[in-house]
Write a protein that holds these residues in place. Structure first.
Motif, PDB file in Angstrom:
ATOM      1  N   GLY A  96       0.702  -1.004  -0.040  1.00 29.04           N
ATOM      2  CA  GLY A  96      -0.001  -0.063   0.096  1.00 29.04           C
ATOM      3  C   GLY A  96       0.824   1.380  -0.217  1.00 29.04           C
ATOM      4  O   GLY A  96       0.233   2.363  -0.075  1.00 29.04           O
ATOM      5  N   ILE A  97       1.979   1.171  -0.071  1.00 29.95           N
ATOM      6  CA  ILE A  97       3.022   2.447  -0.071  1.00 29.95           C
ATOM      7  C   ILE A  97       2.784   3.091  -1.388  1.00 29.95           C
ATOM      8  O   ILE A  97       3.229   2.441  -2.704  1.00 29.95           O
ATOM      9  CB  ILE A  97       4.480   2.096   0.152  1.00 29.95           C
ATOM     10  CG1 ILE A  97       4.553   1.505   1.475  1.00 29.95           C
ATOM     11  CG2 ILE A  97       5.079   3.331  -0.090  1.00 29.95           C
ATOM     12  CD1 ILE A  97       4.311   2.281   2.762  1.00 29.95           C
ATOM     13  N   THR A  98       2.308   4.088  -1.612  1.00 32.62           N
ATOM     14  CA  THR A  98       2.298   4.806  -2.910  1.00 32.62           C
ATOM     15  C   THR A  98       3.154   6.034  -3.164  1.00 32.62           C
ATOM     16  O   THR A  98       3.513   6.445  -4.366  1.00 32.62           O
ATOM     17  CB  THR A  98       0.670   5.416  -3.065  1.00 32.62           C
ATOM     18  OG1 THR A  98       0.602   6.496  -2.180  1.00 32.62           O
ATOM     19  CG2 THR A  98      -0.280   4.444  -2.891  1.00 32.62           C
ATOM     20  N   SER A  99       3.834   6.611  -2.209  1.00 32.72           N
ATOM     21  CA  SER A  99       4.816   7.445  -2.290  1.00 32.72           C
ATOM     22  C   SER A  99       6.174   6.879  -3.255  1.00 32.72           C
ATOM     23  O   SER A  99       6.521   5.932  -2.992  1.00 32.72           O
ATOM     24  CB  SER A  99       5.535   7.942  -0.812  1.00 32.72           C
ATOM     25  OG  SER A  99       4.427   8.657  -0.146  1.00 32.72           O
ATOM     26  N   LYS A 100       6.579   7.913  -3.822  1.00 32.80           N
ATOM     27  CA  LYS A 100       7.871   7.351  -4.477  1.00 32.80           C
ATOM     28  C   LYS A 100       9.087   7.116  -3.692  1.00 32.80           C
ATOM     29  O   LYS A 100       9.326   7.835  -2.848  1.00 32.80           O
ATOM     30  CB  LYS A 100       8.399   8.595  -5.536  1.00 32.80           C
ATOM     31  CG  LYS A 100       9.634   8.241  -6.417  1.00 32.80           C
ATOM     32  CD  LYS A 100       9.802   9.298  -7.433  1.00 32.80           C
ATOM     33  CE  LYS A 100      11.170   9.081  -8.412  1.00 32.80           C
ATOM     34  NZ  LYS A 100      11.063   7.855  -8.849  1.00 32.80           N
TER      35      LYS A 100
END
Length: 764
Positions: free
Chosen positions: A533-537
């Motif tokens: 669920g990590i969406t950050s770059k």
């Protein structure tokens, strides 16, 4: 004959004068009636009265936690009005309310003769409840010298029309829903909730008398500001009720003995419970309403339309979370300031202070006016009384803007998010130490390097790639292609010892974390992070193993939910539904849980076992030794480079919480690792929260829940020694001994740039 003629002429002129006055009065009345002094609402408009109503934000069990409003108003129905409340109003404000048709002619005559002709101020007023209702709804305008007359006539016309449309029950209900009380509060329900923290239907006789007494002069009889004055006015109301037969004299005298007891709740966004959460809800609801239309095709207004927003917030847990965070941060702030002493950067670093001053609105506004930097600083050095945040309570000092900036630079801040891992439902949300002074929400708005809290994602990816839990890695330092040499700070980390994954993660060993990453492959680790669920770059560099990625508390919490939700990450959510004032559903929201697991069940069990070891024997043992928590807990501490950020993730079967602590200015870190490590800076917030929850049986489903035991297959996978020493020849040829220790120290001193760029100072 002449005298008779003269008398006749006088009578004639007197008659003309009276007719003229009557004609002028009639014309004047007509000009008001037909709207020349402002439009008077028609009967049709009065029949569909709509007032600006406050939007309510409710916690999971219906508790009111906040409102959004221009005027704080919550309409209720007639059946919610206690009989003694209506009787108190009638006895005090309009004893013939049930007899007149909106205008009490007897009262008007009394006022005319006693007040105007006899100058008797004790005669009272001639205003009825219906006339007051007209004033409450439409207010009064300034018409100069004729203002009072014009407004009174307009109100009389409106009152007559209201009486022709509504019955007495409806009028008294409209009155109670629109009448202004103290503290920008409109309507009896809002006043009841604000001053007594209870719904109108539950008001006692004494409480009802206090609120009705306030109507004579809402500020002068405000029980919060003038309790004694309010109590005396309350007693007047009680005696009026006795005078007109609503109470016996004995009942009134008995009621007068009661103390004035308030349970004041201010629902201002700057005060009360869950301020940061309410502000986030306001932003989200405003965006949602942009996509919705009411039955008239118009957009809803969060401040006007009296909506009801239902949330997942647990009211009790939220209060405990706020207490826990503030208690710990007050102690930590003191440690922080003492550790720096007179060399604190907010005192000694002029460049840092100057940069902070340049970011203020005051500096920017003066710059727009064309002032030079020197002129601006001269202006900002002028002193004025200023209210400042302090843990002992707000203080007011005669200081300059520059002094104020320096004052706030020293403060650490914090964030906490607690949610149900199965659904992502947010139970507690604390975005900072005090919303009045620090508006920036560290739960949703802030992204900081996450330190060692990223390591479980690295280990998860390794297990998913086929690495066994009993794989051993040496703690020895290794220099990578970019010249970076991560190190461990713990004296227990023997470089000639090999450790299995469980020991390495629970002790947060940096050297091994990077080796696990490199063997797994950075690409595989980043892919696993996205599955969780990590969406950050995320940066594709080896140092990501030590948490150089910047994430929000929300994002990190969502990723960790997968460890107690069958491998499926759930996204934090907090609004369940939005209704209009009549309870009609406008929008509904469900949990957002990944349909597919981010990793296998075996990996989940292994990782949960690793993180339980972190609490039982690793970097988070303070939960056991200091806070005395004996329930099943898994967790992970985290500290970033130069002690800039402290993190802790606490996991129980039914609750997951993430805490962060640091300075809002990234250039200010903790003075040393002892204070700044996540185990000291962030973990105690979780520890205190769990302590408080354990004292309340309401939270038993959380505090007594147990993790399922690992499967026999996983138990076998975990069955190995935590560490084993290098063989004799490896130690011999690696140059063990004092010379090696000296060489190692020299290597550490020469890390320079690359360690500052990529490295970590401790194992957290």
């Amino acid at each position: 004959m002449y005298s008779k003629l003269k008398k006749s002429r006088r009578l004639k002129w007197a008659l003309y004068f009276l007719i003229g006055v009557a004609a002028l009065a009639l014309i004047f009345f007509g000009s008001i009636y037909f709207g020349m002094w402002g439009k008077i609402p028609s009967s049709e408009e009065l029949a569909r009265l709509e007032q600006s109503k406050a939007t309510q934000v409710l916690a999971s069990k219906g508790e009111l936690i906040g409102k959004f409003y221009i005027f704080d108003r919550q309409p209720i129905k007639h059946e919610d009005l206690p009989e003694h409340l209506i009787e108190a109003l009638v006895a005090t404000e309009d004893v013939r309310f049930f007899e007149h048709d909106g205008i009490d002619n007897r009262s008007l005559l009394r006022v005319f003769f006693k007040s105007i002709l006899l100058q008797d101020e004790s005669s009272g007023g001639g205003s009825t409840i219906t006339l007051q209702l007209a004033k409450n709804i439409y207010g009064r305008k300034d018409f100069g010298a004729f203002g009072i007359v014009i407004n009174k006539v307009q109100e009389a016309i409106i009152a007559k029309r209201l009486e022709g449309i509504y019955n007495k029950e409806e009028i008294v209900t409209l009155y109670f829903n629109t009448v202004p009380f103290s503290d920008n509060t409109y309507g009896i329900e809002s006043a009841s909730m604000k001053f007594f923290n209870k719904h109108t239907r539950n008001l006692s006789l004494v409480e009802a008398a206090v609120l009705v007494g306030m109507l004579k002069a809402s500020h002068s009889y405000n029980p919060r500001i003038f309790p004694e004055r309010s109590r005396l006015r309350r007693d007047v109301v009680l005696m009026q009720m006795a005078k007109y037969g609503y109470l016996s004299r004995e009942e009134a005298l008995e009621a007068k003995k009661a103390d004035l007891v308030l349970d004041y709740k201010n629902y201002s966004n700057n005060k009360g419970v869950a301020q940061y959460f309410r502000e986030q809800v306001r932003k989200d609801v405003s965006k949602i309403l942009d996509t919705l239309k009411n039955k008239n095709g118009q957009e809803y207004n969060i401040y006007r339309d009296g909506l009801i927003v239902h949330t997942t917030l647990d009211f009790k847990m939220q209060k405990l979370a706020e207490e826990a965070l503030r208690e710990h941060m007050e102690q930590l702030q003191e440690q922080h300031e003492i550790s720096y002493g007179k060399n604190a950067p907010w005192i000694s670093n002029g460049k840092l202070l100057e940069d902070a001053v340049k970011r203020t609105g005051a500096y920017k506004n003066l710059l727009k006016e064309g002032r030079t930097h020197k002129q601006i600083l001269q202006e900002l050095r002028k002193t004025r009384p200023t209210e400042l945040f302090d843990y002992s309570g707000s203080i007011t000092k005669n200081i300059s803007v520059i002094d104020s900036v320096a004052h706030y630079l020293k403060f650490l801040n914090a964030g906490l998010l607690a949610l149900q891992p199965e659904t992502g439902a947010v139970n507690a949300w604390v975005g900072g130490v005090d919303f009045r002074y620090f508006k920036y929400d560290h739960v949703s708005m802030s992204k900081r390097q996450v330190g060692s809290t990223f390591k479980p994602i690295v280990y998860t990816a390794a297990l998913e790639s086929g690495m066994e839990p009993c794989t051993y890695f040496s703690a020895e330092e290794v220099t990578y292609d970019n010249g970076w040499t991560p190190s461990n700070s713990s004296a227990e980390d023997d470089s000639h010892m090999n450790y299995n994954l469980k020991h390495a993660l629970s002790r947060s060993m940096n050297t091994i974390a990077v080796k696990v990453l490199m063997e797994t492959g950075i690409g595989n680790v980043l892919s696993e992070a996205r599955k969780m669920g990590i969406t950050s770059k995320l940066p594709e560099v080896p140092s990501i193993a030590l948490g150089t990625a910047a994430l929000s508390i929300e994002e990190l919490a969502g990723a960790y939910t997968s460890y107690v939700n069958n491998g499926r990450p759930s996204r934090p959510y907090y609004i369940t539904r939005i209704e209009d004032g009549d309870g009609n559903l406008l929008a509904e929201f469900k949990p957002q849980v990944s349909p597919t697991p981010a990793f296998s069940e075996n990996t989940r069990e292994v990782m949960l076992d690793f993180m339980q070891a972190t609490v039982n024997e690793g970097t988070a043992t303070r939960l056991r030794s200091i806070y005395g928590l004996q329930n099943d807990i898994a967790g992970k501490t985290g500290t970033t480079q130069n002690n800039k950020d402290g993190w802790f993730v606490g996991i129980t079967p039914n609750l997951l919480a993430v805490t962060w602590v640091g300075s809002d200015d990234h250039r200010i870190g903790f003075r040393n690792t002892r204070i700044g490590q996540g185990a000291n800076s962030a973990l105690p917030i979780f520890g205190k929260l769990m302590q408080k929850m354990q004292r309340d049986s309401y939270f038993r489903n959380i505090t007594t829940a147990s993790f399922d035991p690992v499967s026999p297959q996983v138990a076998e996978m975990l069955d190995c020694e935590a560490k084993k020493r290098d063989g004799f020849f490896k130690r011999l040829f690696s140059g063990s001994g004092k010379d090696e220790d000296k060489a190692s120290e020299e290597k550490k001193e020469n890390k320079g740039f690359f360690k500052r760029l990529f490295g970590k100072k401790d194992n957290d």
